[in-house]
Design a protein around this motif. Structure first.
Motif, PDB file in Angstrom:
ATOM      1  N   UNK A 161       1.036  -1.177   0.013  1.00 54.85           N
ATOM      2  CA  UNK A 161       0.120  -0.074  -0.352  1.00 54.85           C
ATOM      3  C   UNK A 161       0.880   1.474  -0.277  1.00 54.85           C
ATOM      4  N   UNK A 162       0.752   2.445  -1.122  1.00 48.92           N
ATOM      5  CA  UNK A 162       1.174   3.485  -1.073  1.00 48.92           C
ATOM      6  C   UNK A 162       0.245   4.600  -0.480  1.00 48.92           C
ATOM      7  N   UNK A 163       0.321   5.349   0.696  1.00 46.76           N
ATOM      8  CA  UNK A 163      -0.692   6.780   0.563  1.00 46.76           C
ATOM      9  C   UNK A 163       0.841   7.417   1.491  1.00 46.76           C
ATOM     10  N   UNK A 164      -0.252   8.857   0.070  1.00 51.19           N
ATOM     11  CA  UNK A 164       0.202   9.743   0.080  1.00 51.19           C
ATOM     12  C   UNK A 164      -0.687  11.046  -0.041  1.00 51.19           C
ATOM     13  N   UNK A 165      -0.218  12.204   0.189  1.00 52.04           N
ATOM     14  CA  UNK A 165      -1.208  13.142   0.060  1.00 52.04           C
ATOM     15  C   UNK A 165      -0.373  14.630  -0.574  1.00 52.04           C
ATOM     16  N   UNK A 166       0.190  14.032  -2.040  1.00 52.04           N
ATOM     17  CA  UNK A 166       0.246  14.850  -2.615  1.00 52.04           C
ATOM     18  C   UNK A 166      -0.828  14.211  -4.024  1.00 52.04           C
ATOM     19  N   UNK A 167      -0.535  13.920  -5.296  1.00 57.21           N
ATOM     20  CA  UNK A 167      -1.420  14.363  -5.959  1.00 57.21           C
ATOM     21  C   UNK A 167      -1.188  12.241  -6.343  1.00 57.21           C
ATOM     22  N   UNK A 168      -2.519  12.249  -6.669  1.00 59.72           N
ATOM     23  CA  UNK A 168      -3.317  10.418  -7.550  1.00 59.72           C
ATOM     24  C   UNK A 168      -1.846  10.140  -8.341  1.00 59.72           C
ATOM     25  N   UNK A 169      -1.750  10.859  -9.135  1.00 59.49           N
ATOM     26  CA  UNK A 169      -0.353  10.135 -10.054  1.00 59.49           C
ATOM     27  C   UNK A 169       1.069   9.663  -9.509  1.00 59.49           C
ATOM     28  N   UNK A 170       1.278  11.154  -8.381  1.00 60.02           N
ATOM     29  CA  UNK A 170       2.335  10.518  -7.458  1.00 60.02           C
ATOM     30  C   UNK A 170       2.504   9.305  -7.092  1.00 60.02           C
ATOM     31  N   UNK A 171       1.242   9.307  -6.009  1.00 61.52           N
ATOM     32  CA  UNK A 171       0.816   7.866  -5.233  1.00 61.52           C
ATOM     33  C   UNK A 171       1.051   6.247  -6.104  1.00 61.52           C
ATOM     34  N   UNK A 172       1.094   6.795  -7.909  1.00 61.80           N
ATOM     35  CA  UNK A 172       0.806   5.508  -8.706  1.00 61.80           C
ATOM     36  C   UNK A 172       2.300   5.675  -8.811  1.00 61.80           C
ATOM     37  N   UNK A 173       2.944   6.690  -9.171  1.00 61.15           N
ATOM     38  CA  UNK A 173       4.187   6.267  -9.148  1.00 61.15           C
ATOM     39  C   UNK A 173       5.427   5.537  -7.772  1.00 61.15           C
ATOM     40  N   UNK A 174       5.357   5.623  -7.366  1.00 65.25           N
ATOM     41  CA  UNK A 174       5.637   5.373  -6.103  1.00 65.25           C
ATOM     42  C   UNK A 174       5.416   3.759  -6.049  1.00 65.25           C
ATOM     43  N   UNK A 175       3.736   3.841  -6.664  1.00 63.63           N
ATOM     44  CA  UNK A 175       3.040   2.359  -6.363  1.00 63.63           C
ATOM     45  C   UNK A 175       4.012   1.503  -7.409  1.00 63.63           C
ATOM     46  N   UNK A 176       4.128   2.269  -8.645  1.00 65.54           N
ATOM     47  CA  UNK A 176       5.199   1.260  -9.412  1.00 65.54           C
ATOM     48  C   UNK A 176       6.797   0.845  -8.921  1.00 65.54           C
ATOM     49  N   UNK A 177       7.264   1.280  -8.206  1.00 65.51           N
ATOM     50  CA  UNK A 177       8.352   1.385  -7.545  1.00 65.51           C
ATOM     51  C   UNK A 177       8.164   0.425  -6.670  1.00 65.51           C
TER      52      UNK A 177
END
Length: 399
Positions: A161-177
């Motif tokens: 799980x990735x939780x972030x206060x930035x954009x949904x796109x940024x959360x998706x980038x961390x998910x791919x990592x």
């Protein structure tokens, strides 16, 4: 007593009686009682149940902010909560306002085997005869929570799980990592671990420090930190990103950092107080380097430069060498030295023996693990490591 005296006495008594009645009628009625601990616990119980069940009407009945944008309800909308409960530990109140001290226990669905805890302060006000929560925040000296900093976006998969206060796109980038980091960590460690990670991405260095309960200078230049406990039935480890340092990395560097932190999650149960940082950090770096190979001197530039100057370290880096105190060169040499020590272990004894050594150090002493697992001593290994640095950094082979 004369008749006149009797009449005067009766008139005085009447006046005194009337005065007493008037005084009683003019006295202010007693106000509502201040909030008590039981009443506070009942209110917070309703608040927690409303959040767990995502019942907007019940939530609005306990809160002044309702469910609109910016409210805690809205900030938590994407967070997969399996549990949320308060335990009241103190109340300071008058008849119109109150501050409640509480321990919050919350659990992420599919990630936490046991609740995480946080010390909280809740400000309450009385409106229309009912108490409602006006605000909630971290208690003084306590670490904050990600949703204190803004609306949280979530991305999850088989990797965690990735939780972030930035954009949904940024959360998706961390998910791919994370999707690439978890298999790399599992390949390096194997064994019994959840094979999932929880990544928290605040919006600033200050936000990172707030989540970790420290000052910003402590984490300046540190791209990510993993927190957790090896004890059973604890919350899942959290990988907390520092977006300012992380943002300065290229794509390879970002993947390297997340893979490194995922290895810390994998090895958590085997990491004990006796585990030296050269081993825990070096093992994590080895897995990250193997997932993205580079020439050796390019992967260890600080140590390569030191060896070229004839400054071969005399000893394995001690734990103090891994603290960030402004000497980035010393910190880099410590990480690179730990990585190459783990690489030497694997080259000479094999990956299985490296993992066995790691586990042994976590439950015994370092000297005992060298002797029983590797059949050598720390002194002999250090001498071999110094020779390894001279030989390998001089010709920069591929990782």
């Amino acid at each position: 007593m004369t008749e006149a005296d009797g009449a005067l006495g009766r008139r005085q008594a009447a006046r005194l009686g009337l005065a007493a009645l008037l005084a009683a009628g003019c006295a202010p009625a007693p106000g509502p009682a201040p909030l008590g601990r039981e009443e506070a616990a009942a209110l917070l119980g309703r608040r927690a149940a409303a959040l767990r069940e995502r019942d907007p009407g019940a939530w609005t009945a306990t809160s002044t902010s309702g469910t609109g944008p910016g409210s805690l309800w809205a900030r938590l909308a994407e967070v997969p909560l399996a549990d949320w409960a308060y335990q009241v530990t103190g109340v300071r109140a008058d008849s119109a306002a109150a501050t409640v001290e509480a321990t919050l226990r919350h659990r992420l669905r599919g990630e936490d085997p046991a609740p995480a805890t946080a010390r909280r302060l809740l400000d309450l006000v009385r409106r229309e005869g009912r108490w409602r929560v006006r605000a909630e925040r971290a208690a003084p000296g306590a670490a904050g929570l990600l949703w204190d900093q803004g609306t949280v976006h979530a991305r999850r998969g088989s990797w965690g799980l990735v939780l972030g206060t930035g954009s949904a796109e940024e959360a998706g980038q961390f998910a791919r990592l994370a999707e690439r980091a978890v298999p790399a960590a599992d390949g390096a460690w194997g064994g019994d671990w959840p094979r999932r990670v929880v990544v928290l991405v605040p919006g600033s260095l200050a936000g990172t420090a707030a989540l970790l309960g420290g000052g910003p200078d402590t984490y300046r230049g540190v791209a990510a930190v993993t927190t957790g406990s090896p004890a059973p039935r604890t919350p899942a480890d959290r990988i907390v990103v520092n977006p300012e340092a992380y943002g300065e990395l290229d794509g390879r560097g970002r993947q390297f950092v997340l893979t490194h932190e995922a290895v810390h999650v994998a090895t958590r149960a085997a990491t004990g107080p006796a585990t030296p940082l050269w081993l825990s950090e070096g093992f994590a770096d080895r897995a990250a380097h193997r997932a993205a190979p580079r020439p050796l001197a390019a992967a260890a530039p600080a140590l390569a430069a030191a060896v070229a100057r004839g400054e071969v370290p005399r000893a394995l880096p001690d734990d103090a060498a891994f603290t960030f105190e402004g000497d980035t060169g010393g910190l880099d040499r410590a990480y690179e030295g730990g990585w190459l020590a783990c690489r030497l272990l694997a080259d000479r004894w094999g990956d299985d023996r490296l993992r066995a050594f790691y586990r042994a150090v976590g439950t015994r002493t370092e000297e005992t693990a060298f002797r029983e697992v590797l059949g050598t001593t720390r002194e002999e290994f250090t001498a071999a490591w110094r020779t390894y640095l001279r030989e390998r950094l001089g010709r920069a082979p591929a990782v």
